[in-house]
Design an enzyme around this catalytic site. Structure first.
Site, PDB file in Angstrom:
ATOM      1  N   TYR A  57     -41.257 -42.307 -79.788  1.00 59.21           N
ATOM      2  CA  TYR A  57     -42.879 -41.996 -79.694  1.00 59.21           C
ATOM      3  C   TYR A  57     -43.170 -40.673 -80.022  1.00 59.21           C
ATOM      4  CZ  TYR A  57     -41.766 -45.470 -76.087  1.00 59.21           C
ATOM      5  OH  TYR A  57     -41.670 -46.408 -75.637  1.00 59.21           O
ATOM      6  N   ASP A  95     -52.790 -47.295 -77.260  1.00 56.62           N
ATOM      7  CA  ASP A  95     -53.684 -46.079 -77.484  1.00 56.62           C
ATOM      8  C   ASP A  95     -54.224 -45.885 -77.496  1.00 56.62           C
ATOM      9  OD1 ASP A  95     -55.829 -48.216 -78.305  1.00 56.62           O
ATOM     10  OD2 ASP A  95     -54.087 -49.701 -78.817  1.00 56.62           O
ATOM     11  N   HIS A 110     -50.748 -48.865 -68.279  1.00 55.56           N
ATOM     12  CA  HIS A 110     -49.583 -48.388 -68.990  1.00 55.56           C
ATOM     13  C   HIS A 110     -49.395 -46.984 -69.828  1.00 55.56           C
ATOM     14  CE1 HIS A 110     -48.585 -52.392 -69.563  1.00 55.56           C
ATOM     15  NE2 HIS A 110     -48.401 -52.569 -67.967  1.00 55.56           N
ATOM     16  N   CYS A 118     -44.872 -34.251 -66.289  1.00 57.24           N
ATOM     17  CA  CYS A 118     -43.602 -33.116 -66.181  1.00 57.24           C
ATOM     18  C   CYS A 118     -42.923 -34.614 -64.936  1.00 57.24           C
ATOM     19  CB  CYS A 118     -43.731 -32.150 -65.185  1.00 57.24           C
ATOM     20  SG  CYS A 118     -42.235 -30.995 -64.629  1.00 57.24           S
ATOM     21  N   CYS A 121     -42.742 -31.916 -62.021  1.00 55.04           N
ATOM     22  CA  CYS A 121     -44.335 -31.850 -60.538  1.00 55.04           C
ATOM     23  C   CYS A 121     -45.241 -32.914 -60.958  1.00 55.04           C
ATOM     24  CB  CYS A 121     -44.555 -29.999 -60.942  1.00 55.04           C
ATOM     25  SG  CYS A 121     -45.315 -29.797 -63.449  1.00 55.04           S
ATOM     26  N   SER A 179     -50.091 -61.220 -74.382  1.00 57.04           N
ATOM     27  CA  SER A 179     -49.182 -62.414 -74.332  1.00 57.04           C
ATOM     28  C   SER A 179     -48.723 -62.520 -72.615  1.00 57.04           C
ATOM     29  CB  SER A 179     -47.644 -61.535 -74.795  1.00 57.04           C
ATOM     30  OG  SER A 179     -47.704 -60.527 -73.783  1.00 57.04           O
TER      31      SER A 179
HETATM   32  C1  BJW Z   1     -53.882 -60.945 -81.065  1.00 55.36           C
HETATM   33  C2  BJW Z   1     -54.214 -61.148 -81.923  1.00 55.36           C
HETATM   34  C3  BJW Z   1     -55.688 -61.003 -82.235  1.00 55.36           C
HETATM   35  C4  BJW Z   1     -52.064 -60.366 -81.567  1.00 55.36           C
HETATM   36  N1  BJW Z   1     -56.577 -61.376 -81.594  1.00 55.36           N
HETATM   37  N2  BJW Z   1     -54.903 -61.371 -80.291  1.00 55.36           N
HETATM   38  C5  BJW Z   1     -42.696 -59.779 -61.386  1.00 55.36           C
HETATM   39  C6  BJW Z   1     -42.277 -60.840 -61.970  1.00 55.36           C
HETATM   40  C7  BJW Z   1     -41.493 -60.172 -63.059  1.00 55.36           C
HETATM   41  C8  BJW Z   1     -40.808 -59.120 -63.504  1.00 55.36           C
HETATM   42  C9  BJW Z   1     -41.739 -58.857 -62.992  1.00 55.36           C
HETATM   43  C10 BJW Z   1     -42.083 -58.509 -61.572  1.00 55.36           C
HETATM   44  N3  BJW Z   1     -42.912 -57.450 -61.545  1.00 55.36           N
HETATM   45  C11 BJW Z   1     -42.601 -56.466 -61.752  1.00 55.36           C
HETATM   46  C12 BJW Z   1     -41.523 -56.895 -62.714  1.00 55.36           C
HETATM   47  C13 BJW Z   1     -41.001 -56.011 -63.945  1.00 55.36           C
HETATM   48  C14 BJW Z   1     -41.419 -56.009 -65.059  1.00 55.36           C
HETATM   49  C15 BJW Z   1     -41.648 -56.967 -65.671  1.00 55.36           C
HETATM   50  O1  BJW Z   1     -42.694 -57.519 -66.183  1.00 55.36           O
HETATM   51  N4  BJW Z   1     -41.036 -58.138 -66.209  1.00 55.36           N
HETATM   52  C16 BJW Z   1     -40.952 -58.967 -67.190  1.00 55.36           C
HETATM   53  C17 BJW Z   1     -41.280 -58.264 -68.599  1.00 55.36           C
HETATM   54  C18 BJW Z   1     -40.309 -60.005 -66.911  1.00 55.36           C
HETATM   55  N5  BJW Z   1     -42.382 -55.018 -64.921  1.00 55.36           N
HETATM   56  C19 BJW Z   1     -41.921 -53.341 -64.485  1.00 55.36           C
HETATM   57  O2  BJW Z   1     -41.838 -53.009 -64.399  1.00 55.36           O
HETATM   58  C20 BJW Z   1     -43.576 -52.633 -64.638  1.00 55.36           C
HETATM   59  N6  BJW Z   1     -43.269 -51.946 -63.031  1.00 55.36           N
HETATM   60  C21 BJW Z   1     -43.376 -52.811 -62.025  1.00 55.36           C
HETATM   61  O3  BJW Z   1     -44.031 -54.427 -61.683  1.00 55.36           O
HETATM   62  O4  BJW Z   1     -43.812 -51.205 -60.864  1.00 55.36           O
HETATM   63  C22 BJW Z   1     -43.026 -52.435 -59.721  1.00 55.36           C
HETATM   64  C23 BJW Z   1     -41.794 -52.279 -59.717  1.00 55.36           C
HETATM   65  C24 BJW Z   1     -40.959 -51.037 -59.860  1.00 55.36           C
HETATM   66  C25 BJW Z   1     -39.561 -50.488 -59.796  1.00 55.36           C
HETATM   67  C26 BJW Z   1     -38.919 -52.168 -59.854  1.00 55.36           C
HETATM   68  C27 BJW Z   1     -39.369 -53.207 -59.422  1.00 55.36           C
HETATM   69  C28 BJW Z   1     -41.190 -53.269 -59.470  1.00 55.36           C
HETATM   70  C29 BJW Z   1     -43.977 -51.582 -65.722  1.00 55.36           C
HETATM   71  C30 BJW Z   1     -44.344 -52.622 -67.011  1.00 55.36           C
HETATM   72  C31 BJW Z   1     -44.433 -51.428 -67.681  1.00 55.36           C
HETATM   73  C32 BJW Z   1     -44.392 -52.086 -69.663  1.00 55.36           C
HETATM   74  N7  BJW Z   1     -44.671 -51.143 -70.287  1.00 55.36           N
HETATM   75  C33 BJW Z   1     -44.826 -51.596 -72.295  1.00 55.36           C
HETATM   76  C34 BJW Z   1     -44.804 -50.458 -73.038  1.00 55.36           C
HETATM   77  C35 BJW Z   1     -43.585 -49.485 -72.772  1.00 55.36           C
HETATM   78  C36 BJW Z   1     -42.974 -48.522 -74.137  1.00 55.36           C
HETATM   79  C37 BJW Z   1     -43.872 -48.637 -75.256  1.00 55.36           C
HETATM   80  O5  BJW Z   1     -44.928 -48.429 -75.699  1.00 55.36           O
HETATM   81  O6  BJW Z   1     -43.007 -49.225 -75.881  1.00 55.36           O
HETATM   82  O7  BJW Z   1     -46.139 -51.368 -72.005  1.00 55.36           O
HETATM   83  S1  BJW Z   1     -43.743 -52.384 -72.328  1.00 55.36           S
HETATM   84  C38 BJW Z   1     -45.575 -53.516 -73.605  1.00 55.36           C
HETATM   85  O8  BJW Z   1     -45.361 -54.760 -72.811  1.00 55.36           O
HETATM   86  C39 BJW Z   1     -46.117 -53.086 -73.049  1.00 55.36           C
HETATM   87  C40 BJW Z   1     -47.583 -53.765 -73.142  1.00 55.36           C
HETATM   88  O9  BJW Z   1     -48.699 -52.816 -72.692  1.00 55.36           O
HETATM   89  C41 BJW Z   1     -46.973 -54.697 -72.503  1.00 55.36           C
HETATM   90  C42 BJW Z   1     -47.556 -55.930 -72.479  1.00 55.36           C
HETATM   91  O10 BJW Z   1     -47.530 -56.482 -73.629  1.00 55.36           O
HETATM   92  P1  BJW Z   1     -48.763 -57.017 -74.677  1.00 55.36           P
HETATM   93  O11 BJW Z   1     -49.964 -55.640 -74.678  1.00 55.36           O
HETATM   94  O12 BJW Z   1     -49.082 -58.203 -73.963  1.00 55.36           O
HETATM   95  O13 BJW Z   1     -48.132 -57.039 -76.326  1.00 55.36           O
HETATM   96  P2  BJW Z   1     -48.241 -58.767 -76.196  1.00 55.36           P
HETATM   97  O14 BJW Z   1     -47.007 -57.994 -77.611  1.00 55.36           O
HETATM   98  O15 BJW Z   1     -46.621 -58.850 -75.806  1.00 55.36           O
HETATM   99  O16 BJW Z   1     -49.079 -59.359 -76.900  1.00 55.36           O
HETATM  100  C43 BJW Z   1     -49.603 -59.595 -77.971  1.00 55.36           C
HETATM  101  C44 BJW Z   1     -50.551 -60.989 -78.153  1.00 55.36           C
HETATM  102  O17 BJW Z   1     -51.559 -59.929 -78.543  1.00 55.36           O
HETATM  103  C45 BJW Z   1     -49.647 -62.050 -77.754  1.00 55.36           C
HETATM  104  O18 BJW Z   1     -50.131 -63.028 -77.386  1.00 55.36           O
HETATM  105  C46 BJW Z   1     -50.368 -62.383 -79.628  1.00 55.36           C
HETATM  106  O19 BJW Z   1     -50.578 -63.997 -79.816  1.00 55.36           O
HETATM  107  C47 BJW Z   1     -51.864 -61.908 -79.624  1.00 55.36           C
HETATM  108  N8  BJW Z   1     -52.632 -61.068 -80.961  1.00 55.36           N
HETATM  109  N9  BJW Z   1     -53.328 -60.516 -82.323  1.00 55.36           N
HETATM  110  C48 BJW Z   1     -56.658 -61.709 -80.298  1.00 55.36           C
HETATM  111  N10 BJW Z   1     -55.681 -60.189 -83.626  1.00 55.36           N
END
Ligand code: BJW
Length: 244
Positions: A57, A95, A110, A118, A121, A179
């Site tokens: 990061y 961002d 997110h 921290c 705390c 996505s």
């Molecule tokens: C364009 C374009 C243009 C390109 N114009 N479009 C229920 C079911 C199954 C699993 C779970 C569930 N509930 C929870 C889970 C577990 C897990 C999860 O979802 N897992 C799945 C992968 C299966 N979720 C979690 O753990 C979450 N917490 C939670 O649920 O807490 C409760 C809990 C706690 C403890 C135990 C159990 C439950 C937390 C999720 C945190 C996600 N964090 C991240 C960041 C990581 C750090 C980093 O920055 O490196 O967030 S992961 C990453 O994915 C980031 C993003 O915000 C997130 C989403 O991605 P996004 O934004 O959709 O990006 P892309 O790349 O996937 O897609 C881009 C899209 O843009 C594409 O479609 C392109 O086509 C499009 N595009 N150019 C228009 N010009």
């Protein structure tokens, strides 16, 4: 011709920032390209090797600091200024391009790259500088417990109470550049629909929760979203029409 909406929720993902030059997560040259998700984006990874996670990061921060908003971010500001509705932006992005574009009511579910939390705390502070496991919390003084304020897999999302309320009352739900594979954000459309909202998706391609949207607009958000905003604004009655 569209309805006149009262409460609009715009959910954004990495795709809205793609035209600002920022990599998305799941594209072929995505953000995690040279890293395993398990090593940089899970809470277990952070506890196992915090400095590896900090380095990832720390390297990302300058690029995000320098990034500029694109027309997709900017048209949301125009909509918020000219459209007579409550308009909230719920972003999965770490961002700060929504803020740089002047968007209001932005909820970073997110987290944010320019914030540190921290783990001892809970104190949150802002920095665009580097962080390491040798740093001390400015609030409680504990060393080695600072973490980027980014929600990793296995952690709870931020602002969920506010987001639940927004979804319960929205009549238009717009998803841009995500996505739809990461929960709970991927499930927001279902809630919005259940509460009667019109649901629109803006993406380059079909997504995994495609069937939940009423309308799909394919193409770069920097072009398609400003067009949509102009359509919405065209339906706002003028002062003369309102007074009739
Ligand atoms: C364009 C374009 C243009 C390109 N114009 N479009 C229920 C079911 C199954 C699993 C779970 C569930 N509930 C929870 C889970 C577990 C897990 C999860 O979802 N897992 C799945 C992968 C299966 N979720 C979690 O753990 C979450 N917490 C939670 O649920 O807490 C409760 C809990 C706690 C403890 C135990 C159990 C439950 C937390 C999720 C945190 C996600 N964090 C991240 C960041 C990581 C750090 C980093 O920055 O490196 O967030 S992961 C990453 O994915 C980031 C993003 O915000 C997130 C989403 O991605 P996004 O934004 O959709 O990006 P892309 O790349 O996937 O897609 C881009 C899209 O843009 C594409 O479609 C392109 O086509 C499009 N595009 N150019 C228009 N010009």
């Amino acid at each position: 011709m569209t309805r006149l909406y009262k409460n609009i929720v715009i959910l954004t993902g990495a795709g809205i920032s793609a035209e600002s030059g920022l990599a998305t997560f799941r594209s072929s040259n995505g953000l995690w390209n040279n890293h395993r998700v398990e090593d940089v984006a899970t809470i277990e990874a952070y506890w196992r090797n915090p400095d590896y996670v900090h380095q990832f990061y720390n390297e990302m921060r300058p690029e995000l600091y320098n990034a500029k908003p694109n027309p997709a971010h900017l048209c949301i500001t125009e909509l918020q200024k000219k459209y007579p509705a409550h308009i909230a932006v719920v972003t999965q992005n770490v961002d700060t391009l929504h803020e740089k574009a002047g968007n209001q009511n932005v909820f970073h579910i997110h987290g944010q790259i320019n914030q540190i939390v921290c783990m001892n705390c809970g104190h949150v502070f802002e920095t665009w500088g580097d962080v390491s496991s040798e740093d001390k919390c400015e609030h409680c003084g504990t060393t080695g417990m600072l973490k980027p304020n980014i929600v990793f897999f296995g952690e709870s999302l931020l602002y969920m109470d506010q987001v639940d309320r927004l979804l319960n009352s929205c009549d238009l739900f717009v998803s841009v550049g995500t996505s739809g594979v990461v929960y709970p954000a991927a499930g927001f459309v279902q809630f919005a629909k259940m509460f009667g909202a019109d649901t629109y998706e803006f993406n380059m391609e079909e997504t995994s929760n495609n069937s939940l949207f009423d309308k799909h607009i394919y193409g770069p958000a920097g072009t398609t979203l400003p067009q949509f905003v102009q359509q919405l604004l065209a339906d706002v009655p003028t002062k003369e029409e309102m007074s009739k």
